[in-house]
Write an enzyme that holds these catalytic residues in place. Sequence first.
Site, PDB file in Angstrom:
ATOM      1  CD  GLN A   1      21.820 129.245  -5.415  1.00 25.62           C
ATOM      2  OE1 GLN A   1      21.774 128.092  -6.021  1.00 25.62           O
ATOM      3  NE2 GLN A   1      21.484 129.544  -4.168  1.00 25.62           N
TER       4      GLN A   1
ATOM      5  CG  HIS B   1      11.613 129.785  -1.192  1.00 27.64           C
ATOM      6  ND1 HIS B   1      11.537 129.329  -2.301  1.00 27.64           N
ATOM      7  CD2 HIS B   1      13.000 129.469  -0.574  1.00 27.64           C
ATOM      8  CE1 HIS B   1      12.726 128.378  -2.707  1.00 27.64           C
ATOM      9  NE2 HIS B   1      13.510 128.542  -1.553  1.00 27.64           N
TER      10      HIS B   1
ATOM     11  CB  THR C   1     -19.522 107.456   1.557  1.00 25.53           C
ATOM     12  OG1 THR C   1     -18.951 108.126   0.522  1.00 25.53           O
ATOM     13  CG2 THR C   1     -19.755 108.083   2.865  1.00 25.53           C
ATOM     14  CD  GLN C   2     -23.886 102.261   2.248  1.00 33.48           C
ATOM     15  OE1 GLN C   2     -23.967 100.917   2.941  1.00 33.48           O
ATOM     16  NE2 GLN C   2     -24.625 102.637   1.232  1.00 33.48           N
TER      17      GLN C   2
ATOM     18  NE  ARG D   1      22.283 121.125   1.675  1.00 34.46           N
ATOM     19  CZ  ARG D   1      21.612 120.516   2.861  1.00 34.46           C
ATOM     20  NH1 ARG D   1      22.305 121.227   3.793  1.00 34.46           N
ATOM     21  NH2 ARG D   1      20.934 119.505   3.015  1.00 34.46           N
TER      22      ARG D   1
ATOM     23  CB  ILE E   1      -0.799  99.413   8.592  1.00 36.31           C
ATOM     24  CG1 ILE E   1      -1.548  98.337   7.879  1.00 36.31           C
ATOM     25  CG2 ILE E   1      -0.009  99.354   9.610  1.00 36.31           C
ATOM     26  CD1 ILE E   1      -0.556  97.215   7.224  1.00 36.31           C
TER      27      ILE E   1
ATOM     28  CD  GLU F   1       8.196 130.253  -3.038  1.00 34.50           C
ATOM     29  OE1 GLU F   1       8.770 131.467  -3.175  1.00 34.50           O
ATOM     30  OE2 GLU F   1       8.915 129.262  -3.412  1.00 34.50           O
TER      31      GLU F   1
ATOM     32  CB  CYS G   1      15.651 129.876  -4.174  1.00 31.63           C
ATOM     33  SG  CYS G   1      16.627 129.051  -2.682  1.00 31.63           S
TER      34      CYS G   1
ATOM     35  CB  SER H   1      -4.916 110.015  -1.129  1.00 30.99           C
ATOM     36  OG  SER H   1      -4.444 109.143  -2.628  1.00 30.99           O
ATOM     37  CB  SER H   2      -5.675 113.185  -4.467  1.00 32.52           C
ATOM     38  OG  SER H   2      -4.187 112.645  -4.519  1.00 32.52           O
TER      39      SER H   2
ATOM     40  N   GLY I   1      -6.495 118.914   2.813  1.00 31.92           N
ATOM     41  CA  GLY I   1      -6.086 120.256   3.414  1.00 31.92           C
ATOM     42  C   GLY I   1      -6.784 121.387   2.914  1.00 31.92           C
TER      43      GLY I   1
END
Length: 543
Positions: A391, A513, A198-199, A468, A155, A515, A387, A18-19, A23
Amino acid sequence: MSKAQRTKFIFVTGGVVSSLGKGIASASLGMLLQSRGLKVTILKMDPYLNIDPGTLSPYQHGEVYVTDDGAEADLDLGHYERFLNIDMSKHNNATTGQIYYAVIKRERNGDYLGKTVQVIPHITDEIKRRILDLSKGKEKVDVVITEVGGTVGDIESLPFLETIRQFRLDVGSENLLNVHLTLVPFISAAGEYKTKPTQHSVMRLREIGIQPDILLCRAQAPLDDELKRKIALFCSVATNSVISAPDVATIYEVPLMFHRGGLDEIIVNRLAMECSKPKLSAWEKFVERVKSPAFEIKIAVCGKYVELHDSYKSIAESFVHAGVENNVRVKLEWIEAEKIEQQNPAELLRGTSGLLVPGGFGSRGSEGKVVAIQYAREQQIPFFGICLGLQCAVIEFARNVCGLANANSTEFNEATPNPVIDLMEEQKRIKSKGGTMRLGAQPCEIKKATKAHRIYGKELVYERHRHRYEVNNEFKAKLEQHGMALSGINPELDLVEMIELPNHPWFVACQFHPELKSRVLNAHPLFREFVKAALKCQKEKPD
Ligand code: GLN
């Protein structure tokens, strides 16, 4: 693309580990096709059982992204929005949880009466429906890219992969492409790049019935032709479709690297798409400016989840965009808020030219944030609160300027005598945790003759929320009497959305937000002006 052409579907899967940046790869691919005049959208499929990431800790999942329509979504949607400069919605992210929930609800409704409800075809049909629905918006979509989360062999992702296999039969090979992002590790003991992982990954895909058309090979350095030929031979992929994806200096270089590797050309040829040549000059200029700016500044980010920078992904990217517009590299100094409770803020903030306090939840570190903000206010250091950052700024001002003893948010201390931040009445009744915050784009009226007005140059803006708690309107007059300007107000709910201190070089905070709305070629004005103020502060007080 001509009206007669059908929508094309591209699936992006990941292998080996992963990583690898699936994306970013999907966003880059989308951006390249869009730069050729095609209308592109992207769907992120997440194989976990939560309905959305809203209830996951940032340590588990990184930032929770929020769309205009109030969906709490995967952070990859942030990459899609930033790279493609289009707004995503709740339809651009689906989790296994959502898919099963939809099918089970239908089962309880009796929609499948008499039938056994199964992964194939009921779950796979629901996945297909979501992919197809994206192609049927008001405007015609030329390409739907679907990124499947997780790694081949998990899975959890099997129903998604099975859907891809079936999809080829449904739409025809001429309308579908499979892109597989994989790793080609360098083994230093052997002094060689190794293609076996990769294979194996491609073998796993083939077992399911998916033959990749294009391999994007992550490696430390570009692969040579011999390695590409070897991978092509073992994986039954054309040699020109084995594309190097070496590490690059900035994620914004990835589309340019793919373009040099021929990715968009191969895709439009394979899918026989009529389109123009890519227009990449503005993007190229942007990347040049990211890589060689004239100045450098440090900005402190004081938060609770700072060990995992993915928790503040959109903030980090917003600084890249804002840096380019100011010709400066912004280095972020991540400061654990709890540390400030034990250490002198002057020491921790030394060498930085601005302080940002981002969003967050729970009391851990809140006192440290208040101390850091007090320091920035008193020392005239540019401060930007987002945010929870707003506060904490209100709490600090109430305590130290308005003299409201032990002022606090009821999130941190329910028994505070001065609840300057409190739950909205509607929120007090809500017990369920998923998707129940104040979420999504909401209007904010900007007061004239304020910094906020000068920054936005507008009287009404729409920004995205996820919280909230709110500034308690009972304390508004007190805050204003002591010199805090309430520069942005939600006109429908009469809530404070922005505050600022007129007697400070740059002390601005917002309940929303910003960003989440910064784009590569269009930095958010609040980040742009904050960086400008920090640069000015550095030039005036060289450390
Ligand atoms: N915890 C605060 C609230 O719920 C702030 C949330 C945030 O910063 N996103 O209002």
